[in-house]
Design an enzyme around this catalytic site. Sequence first.
Site, PDB file in Angstrom:
ATOM      1  CG  HIS A 198       7.954  40.543  -8.918  1.00  0.00           C
ATOM      2  ND1 HIS A 198       7.933  41.880  -9.224  1.00  0.00           N
ATOM      3  CD2 HIS A 198       7.189  40.423  -7.804  1.00  0.00           C
ATOM      4  CE1 HIS A 198       7.193  42.537  -8.330  1.00  0.00           C
ATOM      5  NE2 HIS A 198       6.728  41.670  -7.474  1.00  0.00           N
TER       6      HIS A 198
ATOM      7  CG  HIS B 190       9.322  45.584  -5.594  1.00  0.00           C
ATOM      8  ND1 HIS B 190       8.209  44.816  -5.745  1.00  0.00           N
ATOM      9  CD2 HIS B 190      10.116  44.920  -4.718  1.00  0.00           C
ATOM     10  CE1 HIS B 190       8.314  43.738  -4.986  1.00  0.00           C
ATOM     11  NE2 HIS B 190       9.459  43.782  -4.347  1.00  0.00           N
TER      12      HIS B 190
ATOM     13  CG  ASP C 230       1.183  38.844  -5.727  1.00  0.00           C
ATOM     14  OD1 ASP C 230       0.995  40.070  -5.792  1.00  0.00           O
ATOM     15  OD2 ASP C 230       1.810  38.303  -4.780  1.00  0.00           O
TER      16      ASP C 230
ATOM     17  CG  ASP D  35     -13.764  61.435  -3.262  1.00  0.00           C
ATOM     18  OD1 ASP D  35     -13.229  60.650  -4.077  1.00  0.00           O
ATOM     19  OD2 ASP D  35     -14.966  61.383  -2.965  1.00  0.00           O
TER      20      ASP D  35
ATOM     21  CD  GLU E  79       6.816  36.558  -1.174  1.00  0.00           C
ATOM     22  OE1 GLU E  79       6.668  37.512  -0.404  1.00  0.00           O
ATOM     23  OE2 GLU E  79       6.041  36.301  -2.091  1.00  0.00           O
TER      24      GLU E  79
ATOM     25  CE  LYS F  77       2.492  35.646  -2.043  1.00  0.00           C
ATOM     26  NZ  LYS F  77       3.428  36.548  -2.675  1.00  0.00           N
TER      27      LYS F  77
HETATM   28  C1  BG6 Z   1       4.986  41.966  -4.326  1.00  0.00           C
HETATM   29  C2  BG6 Z   1       3.890  40.959  -4.194  1.00  0.00           C
HETATM   30  O1  BG6 Z   1       4.993  42.523  -5.607  1.00  0.00           O
HETATM   31  O2  BG6 Z   1       6.239  41.339  -4.085  1.00  0.00           O
HETATM   32  C3  BG6 Z   1       3.918  40.325  -2.827  1.00  0.00           C
HETATM   33  O3  BG6 Z   1       2.641  41.590  -4.399  1.00  0.00           O
HETATM   34  C4  BG6 Z   1       5.276  39.765  -2.505  1.00  0.00           C
HETATM   35  O4  BG6 Z   1       2.954  39.280  -2.720  1.00  0.00           O
HETATM   36  C5  BG6 Z   1       6.370  40.805  -2.775  1.00  0.00           C
HETATM   37  O5  BG6 Z   1       5.280  39.401  -1.142  1.00  0.00           O
HETATM   38  C6  BG6 Z   1       7.758  40.193  -2.652  1.00  0.00           C
HETATM   39  O6  BG6 Z   1       8.717  41.187  -2.752  1.00  0.00           O
HETATM   40  P1  BG6 Z   1      10.168  41.028  -2.109  1.00  0.00           P
HETATM   41  O7  BG6 Z   1      10.884  42.266  -2.505  1.00  0.00           O
HETATM   42  O8  BG6 Z   1       9.954  40.894  -0.632  1.00  0.00           O
HETATM   43  O9  BG6 Z   1      10.755  39.775  -2.700  1.00  0.00           O
END
Ligand code: BG6
Length: 489
Positions: free
Chosen positions: A237, A175, A232, A92, A213, A337
């Site tokens: 990014h 990322h 998001d 937990d 996307e 999206k």
């Molecule tokens: C994430 C978002 O950080 O990045 C998602 O929360 C998105 O909504 C994703 O789909 C896209 O990452 P990538 O690497 O597929 O372009």
Amino acid sequence: MHSITVEPCTFALFGALGDLALRKLFPALYQLDGAQLLHEDTRIIALAREPGSEQQHLAFIATELRRYVDAKDLDEAVVERFLARLTYLHVDFLKADDYVALAEQAGSAQQVIAYFATPAAVYGAICENLAKVGLSENTRVVLEKPIGSDLESSRKVNDAVAQFFPENRTYRIDHYLGKETVQNLIALRFANSLFETQWNQNYISHVEITVAEKVGIEGRWGYFDKAGQLRDMIQNHLLQLLCLIAMDPPADLSADSIRDEKVKVLRALAPISPEGLTTQVVRGQYIAGHSEGKAVPGYLEEPNSNTQSDTETFVALRADIRNWRWAGVPFYLRTGKRMPQKLSQIVIHFKEPSHYIFAPEQRLQISNKLIIRLQPDEGISLRVMTKEQGLDKGMQLRSGPLQLNFSDTWRSARIPDAYERLLLEVMNGNQNLFVRKDEIEAAWTWCDQLIAGWKKSGDAPKPYAAGSWGPMSSIALITRDGRSWYGDI
Ligand code: BG6
């Protein structure tokens, strides 16, 4: 850049049964193992709140690993070696007593990496409990996004973490910074003097950044509806990409030199005025349409949706950077999206030559463009003007590419997933590819004023059909400035 060392560590993964851990983190660790980049003494402790036996959870992780690692990369010997590193602990997150077993398993590990793939609301509590069981001295903490939903909430999270872990052991993930092609932006800009001399308002007319996307929100409604596309994708990014394109050359490759330059760009972003909200920014929400020839539902018709939601699934905007290098050079950002294709691309549009000597009707096609394709089909293409071939063509011009396609050029090399690179960097203690607290705060400050403007105006997002490039007004946004979104997509 730097040598790859593989010191042993204990990798404690919080939220180990969640989507991110199963889809990305275990496969990335597996790939590092396959590439001999995990020390033989490295151990992985999967921590989650789900009750059930260790055996049952490890079996589930193993099944999911085989599902998410590309079949061609599955090597049973590596799978076995990898699974032998794993243990499972039920915790937990909020109970200090539950961390005792973790401390025992970590034992005298020289290096502990605590990865938080959990909601940010519990980051502070996890840090406090790690400290209580004596796991703060040798530990690096990795924080997944989203860290907060505005400046104030992100500060709270960061401050809670900072009570126990200093900045130089705090790794905030975006990322996109781990993608090979994103790192290539640094090489492209600062290892080629060719570009640096042109990289300013004297030679560049405008910059486009598109992150599109194909997928919709399917299954992620709960999280996404509270966030929306600005929080998001843009806050992290797209603004990170903008920084890498716009920053001044850092003094060296150290994490702080790079981050110092990025944060200057974020602080130089011009706030969007109330008038700008209608002319410079477009929010969209997808309605039913088609994706890959199949009918797909609109955002408000996805399972478990709130049919009154006015959360945006698309944003296009024009950002201006207030400094000498970029004055008068708009950065057009677009992300959504349910677009026609998955595509992340940056296009640098260079200005026309200062004196034009060709036939007037050809003038419109004159412009050099540098197209940096981040995904898929990673590569770089420079559109240059040449002469059409043939005796009958006179000085007829055509635009053609000087092309570098990464998969053709380095045929044998697999492009590693962003998380592989990021996990390796954490293990090596290198913070280059992680976001510093002041960067996150500067990005939130800029996004917060936009969100506040939207709230005040009360305007609903503009509808766009799933499978299209967004609302018509996103086209008007750029054509109003006498330009268009780069069309080769
Ligand atoms: C994430 C978002 O950080 O990045 C998602 O929360 C998105 O909504 C994703 O789909 C896209 O990452 P990538 O690497 O597929 O372009």
